[in-house]
Scaffold this motif. Structure first.
Motif: not given
Length: 293
Positions: A17-22, A25-32, A101-104, A116-120
Motif C-alpha cells: 500500500a506504500n510502494a511510493h514511499l518505498l 526510501i530507496r532514493l535516500g528519503w528519511r521521514p522526520e 515512520r512505521v513504513v520506513f 519494486l517496479p523499478e528493479d526490473f
C-alpha cells in the motif's frame, strides 16, 4: 511489486500500500523524527510570550482606547487561548508522520525481501507479468478453490515461484543495465572478446528463467481447461435438474416422444464433461509435478 512470501501478510499489505514511499526510501528519503511525548512547558514561558513587542503594543492600544476593563479581560483571555492552542497544535506530531515512520522502519527491517517496479527492466517486466498472469489463473480458478487441485500446495508453492522468478529477473535486470551502460561508453577491441561471453551468460540466465515461466504457463493452461470443463459441467447439471419440468410439459403436450433423443443426449453430454473434467484435472496434477521438478 513482489514480496517474499516469508514476510507476514500484515507487513506485506503495508508495503504494497506504500510502494511510493518505498521508492522514495530507496532514493535516500528519511521521514522526520516523531516526538512521542509532548515536552513540558515552563509556566513562565507564556508570560514571556505575552511580553513580546507585538503583545505590548496590543496592550497599549487597548489602554489608549479606554476599553472597558471587562472587555479588556475577555479579549486578553481570547488571545491567550489562541496562543496556547497554536502551541499545542505545533507540538502534536501529525498522523501522517507516524505512518511514514512505521513504513520506513518496516522497509528497513525487510530490506531485500521486496522488489519494486523499478528493479526490473522492460524485458524483465514482460516476463514477470507472464508469470504473474499464469499464477493468477491457477489461484483464482474455481477448480483450485473447490479442492480439485492441490490448493494447499498451490498456495505455498506458487508465491514462492513468483518470488524466485522476480528475484532472478531483478538481478538479471541490474547486470544487464550495467552491461549496456558499459557498452554505451564504447568498448576497446581487446575488451570485446570478454564482453561476448558475458552477454551469453545474460542470455542463458534469461532463457532459464523463461523456461520456469513457460512451465507455469503450461500448468495454468491445464488448469484453464479444467476450469472450462468445470463451468460447463455446472451448466449441464443445472439443466439436468430442470429436466423433470420439461418432461412433464412434453408429456402433457403429447410431444414427449420427439424429445427423448435430445434428453438422452443431454445426459450423455454431462457424462462426457465429467470425464473431460477428470482428464483435465489429472493433466494439471502432472504439470504441477513437472513444475516442482
Amino acid at each position: 511489486m513482489v514480496i517474499d512470501p516469508a514476510v507476514s501478510a500484515e507487513t506485506a499489505g503495508l508495503l504494497r500500500a506504500n510502494a511510493h514511499l518505498l521508492s522514495r526510501i530507496r532514493l535516500g528519503w528519511r521521514p522526520e523524527p516523531v516526538v512521542t511525548e509532548r515536552p513540558r512547558r515552563n509556566p513562565s514561558s507564556l508570560l514571556l510570550l505575552m511580553a513580546t513587542p507585538p503583545m505590548i503594543a496590543l496592550v497599549a492600544v487597548l489602554l489608549e482606547s479606554r476599553v472597558a476593563p471587562a472587555g479588556f479581560v475577555v479579549l486578553g483571555a481570547f488571545v491567550v487561548l489562541v496562543l496556547v492552542r497554536m502551541a499545542a497544535i505545533n507540538e502534536s506530531p501529525p498522523d501522517a508522520r507516524v505512518h511514514e515512520r512505521v513504513v520506513f522502519e518496516q522497509a528497513r527491517w525487510n530490506e531485500g525481501r521486496y522488489l519494486l517496479p523499478e528493479d526490473f527492466d522492460t524485458e524483465a517486466r514482460a516476463i514477470l507479468a507472464r508469470a504473474q498472469e499464469a499464477i493468477g489463473t491457477v489461484l483464482r480458478s474455481h477448480v483450485n478453490a473447490e479442492g480439485l487441485l492441490d490448493d494447499i500446495r498451490n498456495a505455498v508453492m506458487l508465491p514462492a515461484q513468483e518470488w524466485e522468478i522476480a528475484r532472478l529477473l531483478a538481478k538479471l535486470s541490474s547486470l544487464r543495465t550495467e552491461h549496456r551502460a558499459l557498452l554505451g561508453r564504447g568498448v576497446a577491441p581487446e575488451v570485446a572478446e570478454v564482453v561476448a561471453p558475458l552477454e551469453r551468460a545474460l542470455d542463458s540466465s534469461e532463457a532459464a528463467v523463461l523456461a520456469r515461466v513457460e512451465a507455469l504457463e503450461g500448468y495454468a493452461g491445464h488448469v484453464a481447461e479444467a476450469e472450462a470443463a468445470y463451468h460447463a459441467r455446472g451448466q449441464i447439471e443445472e439443466l439436468r435438474a430442470r429436466l423433470p419440468r420439461y418432461e412433464e410439459l412434453l408429456a402433457e403436450s403429447g410431444a414427449d416422444a420427439l424429445a427423448v433423443p435430445e434428453i438422452e443426449r443431454l445426459a450423455e453430454d454431462a457424462g462426457h464433461l465429467e470425464r473431460a473434467l477428470r482428464r483435465s484435472v489429472t493433466s494439471a496434477h502432472e504439470a504441477f509435478r513437472h513444475l516442482e521438478g
